[in-house]
Design a protein around this motif. Structure first.
Motif, PDB file in Angstrom:
ATOM      1  N   UNK A   8      11.666  85.920 -17.976  1.00 49.29           N
ATOM      2  CA  UNK A   8      12.059  86.869 -19.023  1.00 49.29           C
ATOM      3  C   UNK A   8      12.599  86.143 -20.249  1.00 49.29           C
ATOM      4  N   UNK A   9      13.364  85.082 -20.039  1.00 44.32           N
ATOM      5  CA  UNK A   9      13.896  84.307 -21.163  1.00 44.32           C
ATOM      6  C   UNK A   9      12.770  83.680 -21.980  1.00 44.32           C
ATOM      7  N   UNK A  10      11.743  83.203 -21.302  1.00 45.10           N
ATOM      8  CA  UNK A  10      10.602  82.620 -22.003  1.00 45.10           C
ATOM      9  C   UNK A  10       9.854  83.674 -22.814  1.00 45.10           C
ATOM     10  N   UNK A  11       9.665  84.846 -22.216  1.00 46.93           N
ATOM     11  CA  UNK A  11       8.979  85.928 -22.930  1.00 46.93           C
ATOM     12  C   UNK A  11       9.793  86.352 -24.151  1.00 46.93           C
ATOM     13  N   UNK A  12      11.108  86.480 -23.994  1.00 49.93           N
ATOM     14  CA  UNK A  12      11.962  86.861 -25.118  1.00 49.93           C
ATOM     15  C   UNK A  12      11.944  85.799 -26.215  1.00 49.93           C
ATOM     16  N   UNK A  13      11.842  84.530 -25.821  1.00 49.68           N
ATOM     17  CA  UNK A  13      11.826  83.458 -26.817  1.00 49.68           C
ATOM     18  C   UNK A  13      10.569  83.526 -27.672  1.00 49.68           C
ATOM     19  N   UNK A  17      10.277  84.408 -31.843  1.00 51.52           N
ATOM     20  CA  UNK A  17       9.584  83.621 -32.867  1.00 51.52           C
ATOM     21  C   UNK A  17       8.520  84.445 -33.587  1.00 51.52           C
ATOM     22  N   UNK A  18       7.689  85.135 -32.821  1.00 55.62           N
ATOM     23  CA  UNK A  18       6.592  85.895 -33.418  1.00 55.62           C
ATOM     24  C   UNK A  18       7.121  87.014 -34.317  1.00 55.62           C
ATOM     25  N   UNK A  19       8.125  87.758 -33.833  1.00 57.20           N
ATOM     26  CA  UNK A  19       8.656  88.866 -34.617  1.00 57.20           C
ATOM     27  C   UNK A  19       9.361  88.373 -35.880  1.00 57.20           C
ATOM     28  N   UNK A  20      10.084  87.250 -35.759  1.00 59.34           N
ATOM     29  CA  UNK A  20      10.727  86.686 -36.959  1.00 59.34           C
ATOM     30  C   UNK A  20       9.682  86.216 -37.959  1.00 59.34           C
ATOM     31  N   UNK A  21       8.615  85.599 -37.468  1.00 59.71           N
ATOM     32  CA  UNK A  21       7.560  85.100 -38.346  1.00 59.71           C
ATOM     33  C   UNK A  21       6.912  86.244 -39.120  1.00 59.71           C
ATOM     34  N   UNK A  22       6.691  87.357 -38.442  1.00 59.27           N
ATOM     35  CA  UNK A  22       5.955  88.465 -39.057  1.00 59.27           C
ATOM     36  C   UNK A  22       6.857  89.410 -39.850  1.00 59.27           C
ATOM     37  N   UNK A  23       8.037  89.743 -39.293  1.00 61.24           N
ATOM     38  CA  UNK A  23       8.812  90.855 -39.842  1.00 61.24           C
ATOM     39  C   UNK A  23      10.103  90.467 -40.564  1.00 61.24           C
ATOM     40  N   UNK A  24      10.598  89.253 -40.377  1.00 62.40           N
ATOM     41  CA  UNK A  24      11.907  88.914 -40.927  1.00 62.40           C
ATOM     42  C   UNK A  24      11.937  89.043 -42.450  1.00 62.40           C
ATOM     43  N   UNK A  25      10.895  88.537 -43.128  1.00 62.11           N
ATOM     44  CA  UNK A  25      10.851  88.626 -44.587  1.00 62.11           C
ATOM     45  C   UNK A  25      10.810  90.057 -45.102  1.00 62.11           C
ATOM     46  N   UNK A  26       9.843  90.873 -44.643  1.00 62.07           N
ATOM     47  CA  UNK A  26       9.794  92.273 -45.117  1.00 62.07           C
ATOM     48  C   UNK A  26      11.050  93.070 -44.793  1.00 62.07           C
ATOM     49  N   UNK A 142      10.623  84.323 -49.185  1.00 65.15           N
ATOM     50  CA  UNK A 142      10.971  85.676 -48.768  1.00 65.15           C
ATOM     51  C   UNK A 142      12.385  85.689 -48.193  1.00 65.15           C
ATOM     52  N   UNK A 143      13.229  86.623 -48.618  1.00 64.07           N
ATOM     53  CA  UNK A 143      14.607  86.690 -48.107  1.00 64.07           C
ATOM     54  C   UNK A 143      14.644  86.724 -46.586  1.00 64.07           C
ATOM     55  N   UNK A 144      15.612  86.031 -46.007  1.00 68.93           N
ATOM     56  CA  UNK A 144      15.741  86.003 -44.553  1.00 68.93           C
ATOM     57  C   UNK A 144      14.752  85.045 -43.934  1.00 68.93           C
ATOM     58  N   UNK A 145      13.494  85.243 -44.220  1.00 65.90           N
ATOM     59  CA  UNK A 145      12.423  84.391 -43.718  1.00 65.90           C
ATOM     60  C   UNK A 145      12.659  82.940 -44.131  1.00 65.90           C
TER      61      UNK A 145
END
Length: 211
Positions: A8-13, A17-26, A142-145
């Motif tokens: 579960x820790x690996x899946x969350x990790x 990364x993927x969610x931060x890469x895609x959504x953090x900036x917007x 991009x802010x945050x990103x």
């Protein structure tokens, strides 16, 4: 065998990364605009001031936060695939380096895990070498990103930025360029090596300029 908790820790990790890469900036951009119309408008204003003052950082080698590069989440990200960094030669810290990375993949997870984090222990394997993963310039405004990736030591892949890093008086700098770039994104096929290289010689000129 991995425990259920470890899985579960690996899946969350990887989700992190993927969610931060895609959504953090917007998300941070929309949040900043939203706060301007609330009683917390000062936070958006302060960040805009910070953005103005810090605007040139991507062109000046980024910023290394060893604390962030050592996050335990990167160890779990490494183990999910798994990702490995296999050392086949010494890199003496009395000179600088231009390293090519392949393949790019969808969001360059292999290059990021190896050279923008300590997930595979790059600084222990190559003591005295400070790695800077070079990425598209637009990703670092991009802010945050930008804060997320700059803190991992990422810098812009344009000529000005790379020349700045390799011209610093302190030696032991290594810029890592995913040479194939976006054209190589969909060519990450198990068992195949599709290299996008023929018209990409800028990294060779960069290496020649800086010895």
């Amino acid at each position: 065998m991995k425990t259920l908790k470890k899985q579960w820790l690996e899946v969350l990790s990887i989700y992190q990364y993927v969610l931060c890469f895609i959504f953090l900036g917007p998300v941070f951009s929309l949040l900043g605009v939203f706060l301007l119309f609330t009683s917390l408008w000062c936070f958006s204003l302060l960040y805009l001031v910070w953005l103005f003052l810090d605007w040139d950082t991507p062109q000046q080698g980024g910023r290394h936060s060893q604390w962030m590069r050592n996050w335990i989440v990167w160890k779990h990200l490494r183990d999910y695939f798994p990702t490995k960094l296999v050392k086949t030669a010494e890199l003496p810290p009395d000179r600088n380096y231009v390293l090519g990375s392949h393949p790019h993949g969808i969001i360059a997870i292999g290059s990021f895990c190896n050279f923008a984090t300590e997930g595979t222990g790059s600084s222990q394997q190559f003591p005295g070498i400070r790695f800077s993963l070079a990425v598209l310039n637009g990703l670092l405004y991009m802010p945050g990103h930008r804060e997320y990736f700059l803190s991992c030591g990422v810098c812009s892949v344009n000529r000005q930025s790379l020349d700045f890093v390799l011209s610093e008086p302190q030696l032991g700098r290594a810029v890592v360029i995913v040479v194939g770039g976006a054209n190589e994104v969909l060519y990450a096929v198990p068992g195949e090596h599709c290299l996008t290289l023929r018209n990409r010689k800028g990294f060779i000129r960069l290496a020649l300029r800086h010895g």
